[in-house]
Write a protein that holds these residues in place. Structure first.
Motif: not given
Length: 304
Positions: A121-128, A157-162
């Motif tokens: 999930g997205f939160s997991g992607v960001f934290y981990n 690229l990371i900012k786009q996903k956020v």
């Protein structure tokens, strides 16, 4: 221009394996075969970089270098995939993100992101994934292993996903409209990834937020004190104000924004950890990370 040649120091910075250890492994096991400049300085290509990243991953997984040395490059890649499937995929994904960044490879980034998203999930992607990667990114830039173009490419690229995930939440009605969180970056501070993700987490938990973004002047903030919802101001300090300027920033917030009222300021970010207790007013709090902020808000704590 894509970086295609790397020094042994670059390999050390990207893989975490010391340069002298790489030299020993070259001599003892023939793991890498560097090119040499006219002045006999080692240089390595992208294939060598990928191999040393894979070796680093297997070493961290507990495999002895003598066993790794017996494998071909193809077998090393197979072992990495097998271990990643069974064990810590995040470490492998971080190594792959480095390659995507160095190669300016958007398709590779998307593949890594989608694979992690499907599992965590997205939160997991960001934290981990994103947080530990971004921590390494700062060091790689400071050590000149990568240049500003690499940092901007991968950060964008990371900012786009956020932003994509943030848009799914920002028009939902908040659960509590009596409290509002005002998210802003101090004047001349432009690093907004952490604050954007915090906004995502707050919205996901049903909070009422107002995101003001980068380089906000303190003089603009008292406006939010005159509204029905009680404001809590949250800022994220990465570069500005500098460590020497932090006491002045806190004092100015107390004077220009709080101005005798019980208005809280929550501070996060790398430089925020440099703040001394003696410089904090009673209504000013420093947090180690985003998860600590979420834990501070009782109605947002997820109950098992």
């Amino acid at each position: 221009m894509i970086k295609s040649k790397f020094s042994i120091k670059d390999l050390e910075n990207l893989s975490g394996i010391k340069a002298h250890t790489i030299r020993i492994w070259e001599k003892r096991y023939g793991l890498l075969t560097p090119d040499r400049t006219d002045t006999n300085i080692r240089t390595y290509d992208l294939e060598a970089l990928q191999k040393i990243l894979n070796i680093s991953y297997l070493r961290n997984a507990g495999i002895k270098i003598s066993a790794i040395a017996e494998l071909s490059s193809e077998d090393i890649e197979i072992q990495v995939r097998n271990f990643a499937e069974r064990n810590n995929k995040n470490d492998h994904a971080i190594q792959e993100l480095k390659l995507a960044m160095v190669n300016f490879d958007q398709q590779m980034f998307q593949r890594i992101y989608q694979s992690s998203l499907d599992e965590f999930g997205f939160s997991g992607v960001f934290y981990n994934l994103f947080v530990p990667f971004l921590e390494e990114l700062g060091y790689l830039w400071q050590s000149k292993t990568i240049n500003l173009a690499h940092e901007h490419f991968i950060s964008h690229l990371i900012k786009q996903k956020v932003l994509i995930n943030l848009e799914k939440l920002q028009y939902q009605k908040p659960h509590n409209q009596e409290q509002v969180y005002i998210l802003f970056l101090p004047e001349n501070e432009m690093h907004d990834l952490g604050l954007l993700f915090l906004n995502y987490e707050l919205l996901k938990k049903g909070c009422n937020t107002i995101y003001l973004g980068a380089s906000m002047m303190l003089e603009s903030l008292p406006f939010f004190k005159n509204k029905e919802a009680k404001p809590t101001f949250i800022t994220y300090i990465t570069v500005q104000p500098t460590e020497k300027q932090l006491p002045s920033f806190l004092k100015q917030f107390d004077k220009k924004v709080s101005n005798g009222d019980d208005v809280e300021l929550w501070v996060l970010g790398h430089l925020a950890q440099k703040i001394k207790d003696k410089d904090l007013k009673p209504n000013q709090l420093v947090f180690r990370g985003i998860s600590d902020v979420i834990g501070k808000i009782p109605d947002l704590v997820i109950k098992a």
